[in-house]
Design an enzyme around this catalytic site. Structure first.
Site, short mmCIF file in Angstrom:
data_model
loop_
_atom_site.label_atom_id
_atom_site.label_comp_id
_atom_site.label_asym_id
_atom_site.label_seq_id
_atom_site.Cartn_x
_atom_site.Cartn_y
_atom_site.Cartn_z
N PRO A 2 37.48 -26.63 11.04
CA PRO A 2 36.47 -26.96 10.01
C PRO A 2 35.02 -25.86 10.09
CG PRO A 2 37.78 -28.37 11.56
CD PRO A 2 38.33 -27.49 11.54
N GLU A 3 34.27 -25.66 9.64
CA GLU A 3 33.30 -24.73 9.90
C GLU A 3 32.04 -25.63 9.51
OE1 GLU A 3 33.42 -20.94 8.54
OE2 GLU A 3 35.39 -21.23 7.83
#
Length: 286
Positions: A2-3
């Site tokens: 997850p960014e």
DNA sequence: AGAGGTGTTGTGCC
DNA sequence: TGGCACAACACCTC
């Protein structure tokens, strides 16, 4: 994985699902995941209301009643979901927040990299070094050209790892770093102090637009990301270079190549993203 | 079927 | 100190 866009997608989903809910009790199955130790962590949370959920960079900030914040980082594969009380758990569910309304907020993480930390709101939480040192959010208001010029101007570092440094710009990870460099036609090995002002403004706008677009698409699902509703993101369909090695560049048809830069898989188009003349010969890439 | 790749942050080293 | 390598961990691919 997850960014920023994925974390923001989770934040919005959780806000809809559990903002306003109250914790009945908490179970921790993997002690290393929480700070302070599980006995204290769980005792602190009993009876607290989840007032709101904030985000800074890739961190989620659960704001509880009584000025308590839980700083949560999903690292590679952390996920939150909300289920009815007692529904089956997987062996990778490490923390369960039992709510008073017969639902459970669960944290699942196959690689056990994620961490959650309980701190006083406004003092301890914001003083956490990784939060205190974090660079501006990648939005038009906060990521200004002046700031970009300032941080790029004097560093001899190469641009790929520079973009991944959360203390310079918040939220970019390996996928979006490759994407914005392709959009701005900048080679990932370019020394940052050789990037021209025109390129810098192009890059700035690419970062801002790309993050905005990825949030609108509910994030990128590669490997295992899903929203708080258990749905896949859409943005993987908009990737131009990440995971596309061997495929033709959408602009020029040249094969996308994958190399390693600062230990990270790095995808780019050798034709659209040439090394600047000043940097030629500095690298022997293979 | 064992080695290597996968990505993010914090650490430890020089 | 800052820049870099690597650990933390599990799963998948070759």
């Amino acid at each position: 994985m997850p960014e920023l866009p994925e974390v923001e997608t989770v934040r919005r989903g959780l806000t809809q699902l559990v903002a306003g809910a109250t914790i009945d009790h908490v179970e921790v199955f993997y002690p290393k995941m929480v700070t302070p130790e599980p006995e204290v962590f769980t005792a602190e949370l009993i009876g607290r209301k989840i007032e709101k959920i904030d985000r800074r960079g890739k961190y989620l900030l659960f704001r509880f009643s009584g000025n308590l914040t839980m700083v949560s980082h999903l690292r590679m594969e952390g996920k939150y979901d909300v289920q009815p009380e007692g529904s089956p758990v997987t062996k990778h569910t490490h923390v369960i927040f039992h709510l008073t309304d017969e639902r459970e907020l669960r944290y699942t993480d196959t690689r056990k990299f994620g961490r959650m930390r309980l701190l006083k709101t406004g003092t301890e939480a914001e003083a956490l070094p990784s939060l205190a040192k974090m660079g501006p959010e990648p939005t038009a208001d906060t990521l200004t050209l002046t700031y970009m010029q300032k941080i790029f101007g004097k560093s001899h570092k190469i641009i790929k790892p520079f973009l991944l440094d959360q203390s310079r710009i918040a939220g970019l990870g390996n996928i979006y770093a490759d994407e914005v460099l392709w959009l701005a036609k900048i080679n990932p090995l370019t020394p940052v102090d050789t990037v021209t002002d025109d390129q810098l403004e192009t890059l700035r706008q690419a970062i801002i637009a790309e993050i905005k677009k990825a949030i609108a698409g509910h994030g990128t699902t590669v490997h295992s990301f899903s929203t708080a509703f258990g749905e896949a993101g859409q943005f993987q369909n908009d990737l131009h270079v990440y995971g596309r090695e061997g495929e033709p560049c959408e602009r020029c048809g040249t094969e996308i190549v994958k190399i390693k830069v600062a230990q990270r898989g790095t995808h780019y188009c050798p034709h659209c993203q040439p090394l600047p003349p000043s940097a030629e010969g500095m690298f022997d890439d293979d």
